[in-house]
Scaffold this motif. Structure first.
Motif: not given
Length: 204
Positions: A160-185
């Protein structure tokens, strides 16, 4: 997203408030015109149908099937009749007459994860997105079901607020965490990893 949903998203907060108010007034007026009152939880639907004072059970014609309901006085047109919004558990659905003036019908839902828009498909719909989570009696649900319902409610509010669902949010968090762990990418590798996460998520 439908064109009406897109139009709604373009409204200012004040316009949305006014629109919601008008829709609620329209819905209330439509529901008030029905020859019965009804309420629901995620598990069941309860219907109250007024009948002439002094009415006894033997004078009633009540039929409850998996996807059909009929309630009325024998020899007269049904007060409530039609195809049910969703399937019900016939063996767990009941009816009784109270004070010889009201028929109380209890319908047990087969799918206990959805709100009904109406009792029968011929009746006006209600806005199920406006139903508040507390109406579902979350405290009465077991742990797994409660968690599923809370997730469903959260996702509904996020949409209703045009925000990501809980699954989409988890996926985004997972990707951000991976990016932080691998800044060389670099960007290309990041897109590849993001697509891989998408694939894993869809399989799950």
């Amino acid at each position: 997203m439908s064109s009406s949903e897109q139009d709604y998203e373009k409204m200012t907060p004040k316009e949305k408030e006014q629109y919601d108010k008008l829709q609620k007034e329209k819905e209330d007026a439509e529901q008030a015109q029905l020859p019965y009152k009804w309420k629901q939880t995620l598990q069941d639907v309860d219907i109250t149908i007024p009948v002439p004072a002094g009415t006894r059970g033997k004078a009633l014609d009540v039929v409850i099937k998996k996807k059909l309901i009929k309630v009325g006085l024998k020899g007269q047109p049904p007060i409530l009749e039609g195809e049910l919004c969703k399937d019900v558990k016939v063996e767990d659905s009941t009816w009784t007459i109270e004070d010889q003036k009201e028929v109380l019908v209890h319908l047990e839902k087969v799918n206990q994860m959805t709100w009904w828009e109406h009792v029968v498909t011929s009746a006006p719909k209600i806005n199920t997105k406006a139903i508040q989570p507390e109406n579902s009696k979350l405290e009465d649900l077991d742990g797994d079901t409660r968690a599923m319902v809370e997730k469903m409610m959260f996702d509904q509010r996020q949409k209703a607020m045009n925000q990501p669902s809980s699954d989409e949010q988890k996926k985004q968090d997972m990707f951000k965490k991976f990016q932080q762990q691998h800044p060389e990418m670099d960007q290309g590798e990041n897109e590849l990893i993001n697509n891989s996460i998408d694939g894993i998520w869809q399989k799950d």
